[in-house]
Design an enzyme around this catalytic site. Structure first.
Site, PDB file in Angstrom:
ATOM      1  N   LYS A   8      86.859  29.200  -8.128  1.00 56.90           N
ATOM      2  CA  LYS A   8      87.996  29.478  -7.432  1.00 56.90           C
ATOM      3  C   LYS A   8      87.438  30.091  -6.063  1.00 56.90           C
ATOM      4  CE  LYS A   8      89.802  31.665 -11.118  1.00 56.90           C
ATOM      5  NZ  LYS A   8      89.447  30.594 -12.280  1.00 56.90           N
ATOM      6  N   LYS A  11      94.159  32.081  -8.181  1.00 54.33           N
ATOM      7  CA  LYS A  11      95.224  31.047  -8.803  1.00 54.33           C
ATOM      8  C   LYS A  11      96.292  31.084  -7.531  1.00 54.33           C
ATOM      9  CE  LYS A  11      93.370  31.013 -13.235  1.00 54.33           C
ATOM     10  NZ  LYS A  11      93.603  31.096 -14.467  1.00 54.33           N
ATOM     11  N   ASP A  56      92.258  37.478 -11.210  1.00 52.23           N
ATOM     12  CA  ASP A  56      92.223  36.167 -11.285  1.00 52.23           C
ATOM     13  C   ASP A  56      93.347  35.434 -11.241  1.00 52.23           C
ATOM     14  OD1 ASP A  56      90.055  33.885 -12.466  1.00 52.23           O
ATOM     15  OD2 ASP A  56      91.585  33.649 -13.983  1.00 52.23           O
ATOM     16  N   ALA A  88      93.183  25.510 -15.588  1.00 50.33           N
ATOM     17  CA  ALA A  88      91.986  24.405 -16.290  1.00 50.33           C
ATOM     18  C   ALA A  88      92.427  22.790 -15.882  1.00 50.33           C
ATOM     19  CB  ALA A  88      91.642  24.785 -17.699  1.00 50.33           C
ATOM     20  N   LEU A 126      94.873  21.305 -16.660  1.00 55.61           N
ATOM     21  CA  LEU A 126      96.482  21.015 -16.359  1.00 55.61           C
ATOM     22  C   LEU A 126      96.724  20.345 -15.137  1.00 55.61           C
ATOM     23  CD1 LEU A 126      98.524  24.101 -17.788  1.00 55.61           C
ATOM     24  CD2 LEU A 126      98.193  22.000 -19.115  1.00 55.61           C
TER      25      LEU A 126
END
Lengths: 354, 354
Positions: free
Chosen positions: A146, A214, A210, A174, A176
């Site tokens: 990322k 995203k 985290d 992940a 998806l």
């Protein structure tokens, strides 16, 4: 899938050889017959870890063979350095700081000829420079990491400047298909108004950083020119329970109980309104927030159980009822599968041989 | 999205100019600035309805202009024939049976040069021949029409023989990214073991045939060499309430009540087991069924409300907890958006101009 006539050959350099990188190499090797049947062949010409680079003798002619890739995975799992594989022949090892220069050499050589995919399965900011150079040389980029997309906005802009040549599905949820779906919706002229996601792995991410990364990737994908400092992140612990003030032992012994108390009150209050609490990111037209939010008990987010991720996408076509994507959003296998799907999705940009 | 340097030009012939086709044309026109920014330009060189074909004078040089496309949508909405647009110039009209021959002429001319996308938004079996010819000439194909993929298995095989040159997202769940996601999972070497979907629009499909077509497309995508007659379809009405035996008026006045009674008993029995009834398709390794099934009350399918579609995909990566995709699975706007995303997704196969 039916047999294809021609074969696209995709040379790949892998940066990062931890859990995701090793799963990727194993998937690449085990999928050879499947991919051949789909008309595509992945040629791994180099693998770098944090200290060195193992590279094929002549990256223009051939890659590292499958037996070597299997041994490489075993060696890395056992903690051996990449140089332990030198005895296998047809390859060279370069240590830092030379290693990244050699990756750029390969990018220069292959970028505008056969093409090259730089795959970043590391978890560091250190790859940004190499990735930008690779893009300049016409290379494709696939990211599970990322960080290159969440540092300076200018870097994001540079890396995505040839948007068809980059894929980064595994940076959010992940394997998806979140990025792929949002990209499809945008391409169809259906304006995305809001994305709400539960994308955290609470064991790793009590601070929310985290999830914030995203969220930033999703916000930038929607065209927002923002950076990490523009995201309002609510940590799951107050500053007086943070790692700077309290040891992990103290946190687990006394801090956590105190934290539970506060959260429990909020859970009860939400319940009175027919809601439940979820740690979510919300990307809307007015900005980007990460934190605990009340969501309706019977929404996709409210019904979420266990360790699944869920993403709700609102747009003109999905206005009253969102497009929902849900499933396992972590794990080396799933993340590596998402990376591999991204690599395969680049095949039309590569030369075919009869 | 950042600005691209080069422009991919995608010539398109549209078959079918009903609700979906007209929405598609309007989306294509309104998305021009967005697509230009993404480095892609769609050139509509021909539009066919069930009786005739309107085609640009020189398909190699230019398409039908946007003002004409807008007028065409208005004319078709008002019930006027395509020939009413002849006065606009730079185009010709061919009536049946000549029309399909002219589509093949365009496919022959453009297929292996500039490339051509044949987009089928009709709802007929009649396009299969033209589509197969187009594939032979190197054209790409995008389908919202389920029928070409659900007739003879040999036709499916032919149409998908160059798998990167065909897209058919909108045949299952309208714009929902079901086909794209299953294709990604397969490409990553993650074997799909089962797909369970609620894909019906009960107003249109009490017989289950429309769901069965979607199930067949998914089953064939998973590699099953089956046909409609291999799918076990449970109609929502027994044969004594079917259209051959009972008029629609009688069905609505007395048949429906009788039907409700039977279903209510099954609902109660399911409830005692903690389950609910859903009309689903199940594609597994042992075959393909369509019908009423008991599903757990708290599964994605069991929690389904309203007119949303939902698809659960089980694989190695999504084994205990499936990958779930949910959202509006019908509507001209959403279906056309899915078709447009498919067209854009083909861009790497087309020539770029500086």
């Amino acid at each position: 899938m039916p047999q294809a006539q021609a074969m696209s050959v995709l040379p790949v350099v892998l940066l990062g050889c931890g859990g995701v990188g090793r799963h990727l190499l194993r998937h690449i090797v085990s999928c050879r017959p499947l991919h051949a049947n789909q008309g595509v062949s992945i040629r791994v010409v180099g693998v770098a870890d944090s200290s060195s680079l193992l590279v094929a003798d002549d990256v223009r002619a051939s890659g590292l063979d499958d037996a070597l890739l299997n041994d490489l995975c075993s060696a890395k799992s056992a903690g051996s350095p990449l140089s332990s594989l030198l005895a296998r022949g047809h390859c060279q090892v370069f240590n830092k700081p030379e290693a990244m220069g050699k990756v750029i050499d390969a990018a220069t050589m292959l970028g505008r000829t056969t093409g090259l995919v730089i795959v970043d399965c590391s978890a560091t900011y250190d790859t940004v420079g190499v990735l930008k150079d690779a893009v300049n040389h016409g290379c494709c980029v696939v990211l599970a990491n990322k960080k290159p997309l969440t540092c300076a906005y200018e870097d994001f802009k540079k890396l995505t400047s040839h948007f068809r040549q980059i894929r980064f599905e595994s940076t959010v949820g992940a394997g998806l298909p979140v990025i792929a779906s949002v990209t499809r919706i945008i391409a169809s002229g259906d304006p995305v108004s809001r994305i709400v996601g539960s994308l955290s792995d609470p064991r790793d991410d009590l601070s929310g950083m985290d999830v914030a990364r995203k969220a930033l990737i999703l916000a930038r994908l929607l065209g927002q020119q923002i950076s990490m400092e523009n995201i309002n992140v609510e940590s799951l612990y107050p500053s007086e329970l943070g790692p700077e003030v309290m040891s992990t032992t103290d946190f687990l012994e006394s801090g956590l109980a105190k934290l539970d108390e506060t959260i429990e009150e909020r859970v009860k209050a939400a319940s009175l309104r027919g809601n439940v609490l979820r740690y979510v990111c919300v990307i809307g037209s007015t900005g980007c927030q990460v934190g605990l939010q009340e969501v309706p008990k019977d929404s996709a987010l409210g019904r979420l159980r266990g360790s699944d991720n869920v993403v709700e996408i609102y747009s003109r076509c999905y206005e009253s009822s969102p497009l929902v994507i849900q499933g396992a959003g972590a794990g080396n296998d799933t993340t590596a599968a998402g990376v591999l799907a991204d690599i395969i999705d680049l095949q039309d940009l590569f030369q075919t041989r009869a």
